[in-house]
Structure formats: structure tokens, C-alpha cells
Design a protein around this motif. Sequence first.
Motif, mmCIF file in Angstrom:
data_model
loop_
_atom_site.group_PDB
_atom_site.id
_atom_site.type_symbol
_atom_site.label_atom_id
_atom_site.label_comp_id
_atom_site.label_asym_id
_atom_site.label_seq_id
_atom_site.Cartn_x
_atom_site.Cartn_y
_atom_site.Cartn_z
ATOM 1 N N TRP A 132 0.840 -1.191 0.000
ATOM 2 C CA TRP A 132 0.000 0.000 0.000
ATOM 3 C C TRP A 132 0.880 1.248 0.000
ATOM 4 C CZ3 TRP A 132 -2.111 -4.498 1.052
ATOM 5 C CH2 TRP A 132 -3.488 -4.678 1.003
ATOM 6 N N VAL A 133 0.560 2.196 -0.900
ATOM 7 C CA VAL A 133 1.366 3.417 -1.033
ATOM 8 C C VAL A 133 0.449 4.622 -1.201
ATOM 9 C CG1 VAL A 133 3.345 2.225 -2.046
ATOM 10 C CG2 VAL A 133 1.572 3.160 -3.545
ATOM 11 N N LYS A 134 1.017 5.790 -0.934
ATOM 12 C CA LYS A 134 0.303 7.058 -1.114
ATOM 13 C C LYS A 134 1.265 8.081 -1.689
ATOM 14 C CE LYS A 134 -2.893 10.310 -0.460
ATOM 15 N NZ LYS A 134 -2.217 11.369 -1.222
ATOM 16 N N GLY A 143 9.817 5.641 3.583
ATOM 17 C CA GLY A 143 10.201 4.584 2.679
ATOM 18 C C GLY A 143 9.355 4.704 1.431
ATOM 19 N N VAL A 144 9.972 4.570 0.256
ATOM 20 C CA VAL A 144 9.233 4.732 -0.987
ATOM 21 C C VAL A 144 9.460 3.524 -1.893
ATOM 22 C CG1 VAL A 144 9.376 7.247 -0.885
ATOM 23 C CG2 VAL A 144 11.082 5.970 -2.195
ATOM 24 N N GLU A 154 10.059 -2.098 -8.527
ATOM 25 C CA GLU A 154 11.402 -2.575 -8.826
ATOM 26 C C GLU A 154 12.410 -2.263 -7.733
ATOM 27 O OE1 GLU A 154 12.793 -0.773 -12.393
ATOM 28 O OE2 GLU A 154 12.814 1.284 -11.588
ATOM 29 N N ASP A 155 12.029 -1.382 -6.788
ATOM 30 C CA ASP A 155 12.966 -1.066 -5.714
ATOM 31 C C ASP A 155 12.219 -0.493 -4.516
ATOM 32 O OD1 ASP A 155 15.378 -0.957 -4.447
ATOM 33 O OD2 ASP A 155 16.177 0.752 -5.572
ATOM 34 N N PHE A 156 12.749 -0.794 -3.332
ATOM 35 C CA PHE A 156 12.279 -0.222 -2.075
ATOM 36 C C PHE A 156 13.412 0.631 -1.523
ATOM 37 C CE2 PHE A 156 10.342 -4.393 -2.601
ATOM 38 C CZ PHE A 156 9.000 -4.121 -2.438
ATOM 39 N N LEU A 167 5.952 7.814 -4.143
ATOM 40 C CA LEU A 167 5.020 6.829 -3.604
ATOM 41 C C LEU A 167 5.531 6.318 -2.259
ATOM 42 C CD1 LEU A 167 4.178 4.804 -6.836
ATOM 43 C CD2 LEU A 167 2.767 6.550 -5.724
ATOM 44 N N ALA A 168 4.970 6.841 -1.195
ATOM 45 C CA ALA A 168 5.406 6.480 0.158
ATOM 46 C C ALA A 168 4.704 5.214 0.623
ATOM 47 C CB ALA A 168 5.110 7.618 1.131
ATOM 48 N N ILE A 169 5.459 4.341 1.286
ATOM 49 C CA ILE A 169 4.921 3.109 1.851
ATOM 50 C C ILE A 169 4.179 3.457 3.147
ATOM 51 C CG2 ILE A 169 5.502 0.850 2.795
ATOM 52 C CD1 ILE A 169 8.074 0.972 1.072
#
Length: 338
Positions: A132-134, A143-144, A154-156, A167-169
Amino acid sequence: MNLIIPMAGIGSRLRPHTLTVPKPLVPVAGKPIVQRLAEDIASIVDGPLENIAFIVGPSQQFFGPQVQEHLLAVAKKLGATGSIHVQSEALGTAHAIYQAEQLLSGNVIIAFADTLFRADFKLDASADGTVWVKEVEDPRAFGVVQLDADGIIEDFVEKPENPKSNLAIIGIYYFKDGDAVKCEIKHLLDNKIMEKGEYQLTNVLDSLKDKGAKFTPGKVIEWWDCGNKNATVNTNQRVLANATEILVSSSMKSTNSQIIEPCYIGKNVQLINAKVGPYVSIGDNTVIEDSVIENTIIQTESHILNANITNSMIGNKVYYDGSANEISIGDYSTQKIG
């Protein structure tokens, strides 16, 4: 579908309200944060939640058995079997999740209990996983996730200085294969693979991705934090603003008073020469007298007199007689100004 809710933090930023109850049980618009979180998740999954595990810290056991009873009741209301698991040491997110290892099997959602959200998507249980992201204006504090051309993660990246994504976690994750998550966490624990002294879920995500799992973003419309007093009051406001149900109890008694909706007003509340709202939540058996209350959370069995307050939180069984503009008062407090 199993749901694991880590809630082992001590909630120090929300004190004094977390001195007598764990933060996830602090009410927002009349319901505990953790209950709203579980209901929100239940609304976006197809099929029932079968099990809900609550991960608590050792300090939370001192709040008494009523806390565990309340949590188990939250699960029961959603038709799920509830269980309580204790994280004896604060050793990170992955370590907390592993306390409910028996539920790390099949479809699993992991949701950290200090956030609420509003979404209009249905979870795709056929995907390997969903994070889930915002979208946020400044992602450097979060963290994005970074997406490839196909919209796959493709990446955290944790708190990027030069972010390539906004896009923030938000702290909610779906895994199609809970057993794979369990194996990856066990690998971290067995080999003492830690970052900053803790076992991190991000390491699990990276490892699963490297082994071929494809994670998709679950984009939410709104994301509300409950980390401190101001954030919790703001979350209360947003939940009330988006409410579709009637939130004023029929047993409320009003004498020469005005309610400006949206508000939540619990059972047997008395309003006497009061103006309440907008964005006010009042718990059961509370009396508001000769007061103007806006954008505030007041819990149960409190008595508020001669007050003119906004952006405030008042606990259970509080007696407050005063005119301060903004206050934060914990349970069982008595305060008279003037």
C-alpha cells in the motif's frame, strides 16, 4: 486470508493518552484505531478474514486483561479468530511479525496499527504481493517504492535523499505466499541479519523480489497517521468527513445546544448550553456544559464545563473546567482554570 497487526510500540508521542491504554485502542470517531484499520482492510479483500493476530509489546500486558479481551472482540466482530502474541524485545518489524509465525501461511496481510487509510480498490489476491502506497509531496521522510515501466515495484528505498518516486509506503502489505515470508524472516533471525540493531521487513521484501516475486502498488486515496495528538485529531476529522453512517446516538440529550456535523456523539451524552462541532467525537456518558468544542476528541465519562477548545484530546473520566484554547489531558485527570 490472515491478518497480522503489529502494535508493540509504546506510543510515547501520544502521551498522556497512551499511559492507560495502548495507542491502537485510542478511539477515532468512536472506534479504536485498530478496529477501524481491520474494518478498512476487510472492506477491500474478497472473502472473509479468517484469523487476526495482534502483536503486542511486554509493556502492553500491564494494561490488564481487558486490552486482550478488546482486541479479541475486534476480531470476532469481523468473523475472524483472534490471537495475541507478545514481542518480548523491540527487535524490528520482521521480528514482530514472526511472533505470529503460525499465521504466516497462504494469503497474509500485514498492517501496522498506527495508520488508517481510504481506498477504492479491491485487493488482487492473485498477485505475488501488494504494498500500500500514497503519493506525497516530499518523500524524503518515508520509505518509498520505485516502479518499472509495467507498474511493478522494482525497488524499495528508505528515506531517499534524491527520490525518484513520490510513492510512500504506508505500512500495509499483502503476500500471496505467507510461508515464503516466514522462511525469509527465519533466515534473517538465524543468521542475525540486522540493520541498525533490528530485523527489518524491507530486507524480506528485497529478498522476495530478488527471487522473482512481483509486487504491485496498492494506491490509497488518503492516508491518516495517528502518531501524535495533532495527527490523531486530524485523522478524527478526516474519518468524520468521510463517514457514511449516522454517528449521533439516539440516546444523546441536548438542552439549548447546537451540533454542527460531522460529529460522533456516543450513548447517553448530555449537551447543556453547548455548541459542538464540526469534527468532534464524544464518548459515552460524557457531559458538555456551557462550552464550545471544535475539532476535538473527548472520550467516555468526562465532564467538560466553561470550555472553548479546539484541536484537543481529552481522555476518559476527566473533569475539566476552563477556557484554554488547545489542551491534551489524559484519563482520570481533574483540571480547573480560574
